[in-house]
Design a protein around this motif. Structure first.
Motif, PDB file in Angstrom:
ATOM      1  N   ILE A   1     -18.848  22.391   8.645  1.00  0.00           N
ATOM      2  CA  ILE A   1     -17.928  23.514   8.673  1.00  0.00           C
ATOM      3  C   ILE A   1     -17.198  23.592  10.003  1.00  0.00           C
ATOM      4  O   ILE A   1     -16.033  23.984  10.069  1.00  0.00           O
ATOM      5  CB  ILE A   1     -18.686  24.846   8.382  1.00  0.00           C
ATOM      6  N   LEU A   2     -17.840  23.173  11.086  1.00  0.00           N
ATOM      7  CA  LEU A   2     -17.195  23.210  12.397  1.00  0.00           C
ATOM      8  C   LEU A   2     -15.976  22.283  12.426  1.00  0.00           C
ATOM      9  O   LEU A   2     -14.927  22.636  12.973  1.00  0.00           O
ATOM     10  CB  LEU A   2     -18.183  22.813  13.488  1.00  0.00           C
ATOM     11  N   VAL A   3     -16.120  21.101  11.837  1.00  0.00           N
ATOM     12  CA  VAL A   3     -14.999  20.161  11.762  1.00  0.00           C
ATOM     13  C   VAL A   3     -13.855  20.768  10.958  1.00  0.00           C
ATOM     14  O   VAL A   3     -12.678  20.658  11.333  1.00  0.00           O
ATOM     15  CB  VAL A   3     -15.451  18.825  11.126  1.00  0.00           C
ATOM     16  N   PHE A   4     -14.193  21.434   9.871  1.00  0.00           N
ATOM     17  CA  PHE A   4     -13.175  22.036   9.012  1.00  0.00           C
ATOM     18  C   PHE A   4     -12.462  23.173   9.734  1.00  0.00           C
ATOM     19  O   PHE A   4     -11.246  23.351   9.584  1.00  0.00           O
ATOM     20  CB  PHE A   4     -13.826  22.533   7.723  1.00  0.00           C
ATOM     21  N   LEU A   5     -13.189  23.955  10.533  1.00  0.00           N
ATOM     22  CA  LEU A   5     -12.562  25.027  11.311  1.00  0.00           C
ATOM     23  C   LEU A   5     -11.566  24.456  12.321  1.00  0.00           C
ATOM     24  O   LEU A   5     -10.482  25.002  12.520  1.00  0.00           O
ATOM     25  CB  LEU A   5     -13.637  25.848  12.042  1.00  0.00           C
ATOM     26  N   PHE A   6     -11.941  23.338  12.936  1.00  0.00           N
ATOM     27  CA  PHE A   6     -11.044  22.695  13.895  1.00  0.00           C
ATOM     28  C   PHE A   6      -9.785  22.180  13.199  1.00  0.00           C
ATOM     29  O   PHE A   6      -8.677  22.267  13.750  1.00  0.00           O
ATOM     30  CB  PHE A   6     -11.769  21.539  14.602  1.00  0.00           C
ATOM     31  N   ILE A   7      -9.968  21.625  11.997  1.00  0.00           N
ATOM     32  CA  ILE A   7      -8.807  21.123  11.250  1.00  0.00           C
ATOM     33  C   ILE A   7      -7.846  22.260  10.938  1.00  0.00           C
ATOM     34  O   ILE A   7      -6.618  22.128  11.105  1.00  0.00           O
ATOM     35  CB  ILE A   7      -9.261  20.435   9.951  1.00  0.00           C
TER      36      ILE A   7
ATOM     37  N   TYR B   1      -8.583  34.487  12.892  1.00  0.00           N
ATOM     38  CA  TYR B   1      -9.293  35.192  11.820  1.00  0.00           C
ATOM     39  C   TYR B   1      -9.029  34.555  10.461  1.00  0.00           C
ATOM     40  O   TYR B   1      -9.956  34.306   9.687  1.00  0.00           O
ATOM     41  CB  TYR B   1      -8.871  36.661  11.797  1.00  0.00           C
ATOM     42  N   VAL B   2      -7.752  34.275  10.164  1.00  0.00           N
ATOM     43  CA  VAL B   2      -7.400  33.676   8.878  1.00  0.00           C
ATOM     44  C   VAL B   2      -8.026  32.290   8.746  1.00  0.00           C
ATOM     45  O   VAL B   2      -8.547  31.930   7.688  1.00  0.00           O
ATOM     46  CB  VAL B   2      -5.865  33.589   8.716  1.00  0.00           C
ATOM     47  N   ALA B   3      -7.988  31.512   9.826  1.00  0.00           N
ATOM     48  CA  ALA B   3      -8.583  30.181   9.796  1.00  0.00           C
ATOM     49  C   ALA B   3     -10.081  30.254   9.540  1.00  0.00           C
ATOM     50  O   ALA B   3     -10.638  29.451   8.784  1.00  0.00           O
ATOM     51  CB  ALA B   3      -8.310  29.454  11.119  1.00  0.00           C
TER      52      ALA B   3
ATOM     53  N   THR C   1     -21.017  32.414  11.048  1.00  0.00           N
ATOM     54  CA  THR C   1     -19.809  32.969  11.666  1.00  0.00           C
ATOM     55  C   THR C   1     -19.830  32.797  13.177  1.00  0.00           C
ATOM     56  O   THR C   1     -18.789  32.905  13.826  1.00  0.00           O
ATOM     57  CB  THR C   1     -19.650  34.472  11.339  1.00  0.00           C
ATOM     58  N   SER C   2     -21.009  32.535  13.737  1.00  0.00           N
ATOM     59  CA  SER C   2     -21.091  32.290  15.180  1.00  0.00           C
ATOM     60  C   SER C   2     -20.254  31.076  15.573  1.00  0.00           C
ATOM     61  O   SER C   2     -19.791  30.967  16.711  1.00  0.00           O
ATOM     62  CB  SER C   2     -22.548  32.082  15.605  1.00  0.00           C
ATOM     63  N   LEU C   3     -20.041  30.159  14.613  1.00  0.00           N
ATOM     64  CA  LEU C   3     -19.209  28.987  14.887  1.00  0.00           C
ATOM     65  C   LEU C   3     -17.752  29.359  15.094  1.00  0.00           C
ATOM     66  O   LEU C   3     -16.987  28.596  15.698  1.00  0.00           O
ATOM     67  CB  LEU C   3     -19.323  27.979  13.740  1.00  0.00           C
ATOM     68  N   ALA C   4     -17.363  30.522  14.583  1.00  0.00           N
ATOM     69  CA  ALA C   4     -15.974  30.958  14.731  1.00  0.00           C
ATOM     70  C   ALA C   4     -15.630  31.245  16.189  1.00  0.00           C
ATOM     71  O   ALA C   4     -14.451  31.352  16.537  1.00  0.00           O
ATOM     72  CB  ALA C   4     -15.714  32.197  13.878  1.00  0.00           C
TER      73      ALA C   4
END
Length: 229
Positions: A77-83, A98-100, A170-173
């Motif tokens: 999920i961290l990779v996907f958040l970066f993308i 927030y949207v990302a 959500t801490s990854l956000a």
């Protein structure tokens, strides 16, 4: 400061400092809840359609759903958040943090929710479909009035576990600048030069949040268990 055999607990957790920074760190809780619920809502909606497509007899529906589920379950999920947050702007698409985060957690959790839903739907006896069809119910009427209520009861525990994981994830956000609970703890840690105390404080805040969700899960299970004989 508490000492045990020469080991100082004061070096791990400063109670006075934690209490002093508690209001600031708690300020991230609303954002944590907002991202969690929005991401879960998106995941539930998409997860239901994916589950139906995954169990469809039509290959044009089944295979894209299988590929999506496989990709999301096999991608951190961290990779996907970066993308979503750092990669899409290269293509001219800019999302707020927030949207990302909501999209990232929602699209990722949908894959796991889809498998839970598919398993729950398959656990309802096939005779239920056949009986409803004999009574003249359409596919969607059967699904909404007969199958989903039974499947939902079965899916409650695993869906709650997914939500618990989502709240903690959500801490990854924080890495994409979402001002949620863990990012607030990081800021407080950098400001006070005592990151350990702030991280432990964050853990103590996540704990009751997840405990409340577990409590609600038990209530839901008891409510729906009344209809099971």
């Amino acid at each position: 400061m508490i000492n045990v055999n020469g080991f100082s607990f004061g070096g791990l957790f400063d109670v006075e400092l934690a209490l002093e920074n508690l209001p600031f760190v708690l300020g991230g809780v609303p954002m944590t809840i907002a991202v969690s619920f929005a991401g879960m809502a998106l995941g539930l909606i998409l997860g239901m359609f994916l589950a139906l497509a995954r169990g469809s007899e039509k290959k044009l529906l089944r295979w894209p759903a299988r590929v999506y589920i496989s990709f999301m379950r096999g991608t951190p999920i961290l990779v996907f958040l970066f993308i979503l947050y750092f990669g899409l702007p290269v293509a001219g698409i800019e999302l707020t943090a927030y949207v990302a985060a909501v999209l990232g957690f929602g699209l990722n959790s949908a894959a796991y929710i889809a498998e839970v839903n598919r398993s729950a739907l398959n656990s309802v006896p096939r005779g239920q479909w056949e009986s409803a069809h004999a009574l003249g119910f359409s596919y969607w009427q059967t699904l909404r009035r007969i199958i989903l209520p039974q499947a939902f009861r079965i899916a409650i525990p695993p869906l709650t576990n997914i939500f618990l994981d989502l709240v903690k994830a959500t801490s990854l956000a924080a890495v994409i600048t979402v001002p949620e609970l863990f990012q607030k703890a990081q800021i407080a840690g950098g400001r006070t030069f005592d990151t350990m105390t702030m991280y432990v404080l964050a853990a103590f805040i996540y704990w009751p949040l997840c405990s409340v969700i577990s409590f609600l899960q038990e209530k839901l299970e008891k409510r729906y268990s009344r209809f099971v004989k």
